[in-house]
Design an enzyme around this catalytic site. Structure first.
Site, PDB file in Angstrom:
ATOM      1  CB  ALA A  42      -3.146   5.793  -1.327  1.00  0.00           C
ATOM      2  CD  GLU A  43      -0.460  -1.424  -0.597  1.00  0.00           C
ATOM      3  OE1 GLU A  43       0.029  -2.287  -0.077  1.00  0.00           O
ATOM      4  OE2 GLU A  43      -1.286  -1.546  -1.475  1.00  0.00           O
ATOM      5  CB  SER A  44       3.939   4.519  -0.221  1.00  0.00           C
ATOM      6  OG  SER A  44       4.291   3.669  -1.392  1.00  0.00           O
ATOM      7  CB  SER A  47       3.011   0.463   3.847  1.00  0.00           C
ATOM      8  OG  SER A  47       2.157  -0.115   3.230  1.00  0.00           O
TER       9      SER A  47
END
Length: 121
Positions: A42-44, A47
């Site tokens: 999710a954060e990848s 970002s």
């Protein structure tokens, strides 16, 4: 991303898609998709989406906060993280990331806040 076998599928300003295998790299000890691997996916995706919104020669992006609700378990196959922007501001962004399986069944949902920091000149 490489360590977890993530593969970028789509990078557009309004949609980033990354797929990740459910295998020995991404499972918890009981053999199910690890919640931490889902959050990394999710954060990848968020970002990468945030980076597409800025000039990388002028700003850096950093994750500030992320939360996740794991809806369904998964033992094998692939999951796909789909990140879409909720808010694109000058100093912060908020992204929603739905993680689905091959049949488009919701596995996890996250919200990630990204900070935009100008590069000191």
């Amino acid at each position: 991303m490489e360590a977890l076998g993530m593969e970028i599928m789509k990078t557009e300003k309004q949609l980033v898609e990354i797929k990740m295998p459910v295998d020995h790299r991404t499972k918890q000890p009981m053999g199910f998709l690890h919640g931490g691997a889902s959050v990394a996916l999710a954060e990848s995706a968020a970002s990468i989406g945030a980076l597409l919104q800025v000039n990388p020669n002028e700003s850096r992006i950093f994750g500030i906060e992320i939360n996740a609700n794991h809806i369904k378990s998964k033992r094998d196959g692939w999951v796909i993280g789909r990140a879409t922007p909720v808010h694109i501001g000058k100093r912060t962004m908020v992204w929603e990331i739905n993680i689905v399986d091959e049949q488009d069944v919701l596995i996890s949902i996250s919200r990630c806040t990204i900070g935009v920091v100008p590069i000191a000149k």
